[in-house]
Design an enzyme around this catalytic site. Structure first.
Site, short mmCIF file in Angstrom:
data_model
loop_
_atom_site.label_atom_id
_atom_site.label_comp_id
_atom_site.label_asym_id
_atom_site.label_seq_id
_atom_site.Cartn_x
_atom_site.Cartn_y
_atom_site.Cartn_z
N ASP A 14 1.02 -1.38 -0.69
CA ASP A 14 -0.30 -0.10 0.24
C ASP A 14 1.04 1.46 -0.23
O ASP A 14 0.51 2.44 0.27
CB ASP A 14 -1.23 -0.04 1.41
CG ASP A 14 -1.82 -1.44 1.54
OD1 ASP A 14 -2.36 -1.37 0.38
OD2 ASP A 14 -2.02 -1.94 2.29
N LYS A 17 1.44 1.97 -5.25
CA LYS A 17 2.78 1.69 -6.33
C LYS A 17 1.50 2.13 -7.83
O LYS A 17 2.73 2.06 -8.55
CB LYS A 17 2.66 -0.06 -6.31
CG LYS A 17 3.85 -0.48 -4.93
CD LYS A 17 3.77 -2.00 -4.94
CE LYS A 17 2.63 -2.19 -4.17
NZ LYS A 17 2.37 -2.28 -3.21
N GLY A 41 -4.25 -4.35 -4.18
CA GLY A 41 -5.79 -3.70 -4.74
C GLY A 41 -4.85 -2.24 -5.03
O GLY A 41 -4.36 -1.97 -4.24
N HIS A 42 -4.74 -2.15 -6.33
CA HIS A 42 -4.03 -1.14 -6.74
C HIS A 42 -4.68 0.42 -7.47
O HIS A 42 -5.67 0.05 -8.55
CB HIS A 42 -3.43 -1.83 -8.45
CG HIS A 42 -2.14 -2.52 -7.44
ND1 HIS A 42 -1.09 -3.01 -8.64
CD2 HIS A 42 -1.52 -2.63 -6.20
CE1 HIS A 42 -0.38 -3.88 -7.43
NE2 HIS A 42 -0.76 -3.83 -6.53
N GLN A 230 1.84 -6.81 -3.18
CA GLN A 230 2.68 -6.17 -2.01
C GLN A 230 4.35 -5.09 -1.23
O GLN A 230 3.93 -4.22 -2.40
CB GLN A 230 2.25 -7.04 -1.05
CG GLN A 230 1.77 -8.51 -0.82
CD GLN A 230 0.81 -9.02 -2.72
OE1 GLN A 230 1.76 -9.77 -3.20
NE2 GLN A 230 -0.48 -8.28 -2.79
N GLY A 309 -11.10 -3.48 2.70
CA GLY A 309 -11.70 -1.94 2.74
C GLY A 309 -11.44 -2.34 4.51
O GLY A 309 -11.83 -1.18 5.09
N GLY A 422 0.03 13.69 -3.92
CA GLY A 422 -1.56 13.44 -4.15
C GLY A 422 -1.94 12.02 -4.96
O GLY A 422 -1.08 11.92 -5.78
#
Ligand code: IMP
Length: 434
Positions: A14, A17, A41-42, A230, A309, A422
């Site tokens: 997280d 990437k 999750g990207h 990861q 989530g 950002g």
């Protein structure tokens, strides 16, 4: 001259990437994802549109970029088809651009069940994503895994599944708790073979010998970015075992999971967040203890898993951990993300060492129990208390932010080549000279 760069997470996943891949993609002919599966999750933000990828490299958003799912991945075919449909619905054409390795392994429906059962049986939960990743890699190394190549012929597939299911039937009968679901649904060779073959047919246009394809492309002067999922702290060998994922997230995984030879490697780009997050279990030395500050960073940084989530735990930048990730992977440059999340802080602590059993160390411990004793030593930086979101060049950063970046770069002995301020594609800048 053809070359490959590796892009990998330097912390516990997280790190941002997907944004980095999106920014860098135009420099390459294609992006090759080399390990993991739908546990990743990207998220990429372009204008007011948000895209979330789990299996397909986020470089697909650039219309001339190839997206390759390498042999090192474990692919949930149903999840992949849904992702393909989703991407196509957004007007992105995958024809001739998406390639899936015949050598990649697949995540079977039963793998997801085993993942959940194993977690429920463990006294020390790992906090997996429940996507079946560990069980799929277990089968791969036990040499009973199902590869994409096995899906072409239903009869061969049925035989492979029979072999694969043999032990699992015993486990389900004797070990795993009753769920109300009949486990035979997941262990029926005939119906599973038909179901998988059906999925294979839909994916067939994309399936090729990607390793050979990449060799050919490289021999024609093309260049690729090898995308890790990861992060270094979750690597099966060098992460905080057993609180890790089941694959090699680092540079060795990049070669093994793509079929690319070391001679093509140029840069290893490490993605580091200006603070650290962790999701799932495992000791986290720099965890922010103060509840309101933990909440503040989590909310501002939108630190909630894109796959599950789950709220991510937030902590301060850890130089000891980062140096280890850089050394193990030969990281040659750093892409620093989410510096804007620190914009409002009065003080920014950074961990410079650990005290373990009364002794200060700067070496990341090999013994997990020692790591669990680590008390961070902090150096505190004054905040810059100014928004960095609009900044487009290093010298326009507030002075305290420049000092913070400079100091990190010196400590890590690695150039910081890009600062992201950002979530959007255009928020951030390449660092020319620092
Ligand atoms: P698994 O990969 O689902 O087996 O989960 C093993 C560990 O890796 C757990 O702590 C997960 O939370 C963590 N993990 C897996 N994928 C990701 C990711 O993409 N980002 C952050 N943590 C992850």
């Amino acid at each position: 001259m053809s070359y490959c760069d590796v892009l990998l997470g330097g912390q516990w996943g997280d790190e941002g990437k997907a944004k980095a891949i999106d920014v860098l993609s135009p420099q390459y002919h294609g992006i090759v994802r080399y390990q993991g599966g739908a546990n990743a999750g990207h998220t990429v933000c372009v204008g007011d549109k948000k895209y979330v990828f789990h299996l397909i490299p986020s470089g697909i958003l650039h219309k001339n970029t190839l997206a390759i799912l390498g042999n090192g991945m474990v692919i949930d075919l149903e999840a992949l088809l849904l992702e393909i449909q989703d991407v196509e619905k957004q007007g992105i054409c995958l024809d001739q651009r998406l390639k899936i390795s015949l050598r990649a392994f697949i995540v079977l429906p039963v793998h997801r069940q085993i993942d959940l059962f194993k977690e429920s049986l463990r006294s020390n939960r790992i906090g997996t994503t429940g996507k079946g990743i560990g069980p799929a890699y277990t089968d791969k190394t036990a040499r009973i895994g199902i590869r994409i190549e096995h899906l072409q012929n239903v009869k061969t597939l049925q035989e492979k599944l029979q072999e694969n299911f043999q032990e699992k039937i015993c486990l389900f009968e004797h070990l795993y708790p009753a769920t109300g679901d009949d486990f035979r649904n997941y262990l029926n060779t005939k119906s599973t073979a038909q179901q998988l073959h059906h999925l294979f047919k839909q994916l067939q246009p994309y399936i090729i010998n990607t390793e050979n394809f990449l060799q050919e492309q490289l021999s024609h002067g093309k260049s690729f970015l090898l995308e890790g999922a990861q992060g270094a702290g979750l690597d099966i060998d060098f992460g905080t075992y057993p609180f890790v994922t089941s694959s090699s997230c680092g540079v060795s995984g990049a070669l093994a999971g793509s079929g690319i030879a070391p001679k093509y490697l140029r840069e290893v780009i490490g993605i580091f967040k200006a603070y650290v997050t962790r999701v799932g279990e495992g000791y986290f030395p720099t965890l922010i203890q103060e509840k309101s500050q933990q909440e503040e960073i989590r909310t501002k940084g939108k630190e909630f898993g894109s796959t599950t989530g789950r709220p991510r735990l937030c902590g301060w930048f850890d130089v000891v951990q980062a140096k280890f990730a850089i050394a193990i992977n030969g990281i040659t440059k750093i892409f620093l993300t989410k510096i804007d999340i620190l914009d409002t802080l009065d003080i920014i602590p950074v961990c410079t060492g650990y005290i373990i059993n009364g002794k200060t160390t700067h070496v990341f411990p090999a013994i997990y129990e020692d790591f669990c004793q680590a008390v961070p030593v902090y150096r505190e930086f004054p905040g810059w208390k100014t928004s960095t979101q609009e900044v487009k060049k290093f010298t326009d950063l507030p002075l305290n932010a420049q000092k913070f970046v400079h100091w990190l770069q010196e400590q890590l002995h690695t150039p910081i080549s890009y600062v992201s301020t950002g979530a959007s594609r255009d928020e951030g800048f390449a660092v020319e000279t620092t």
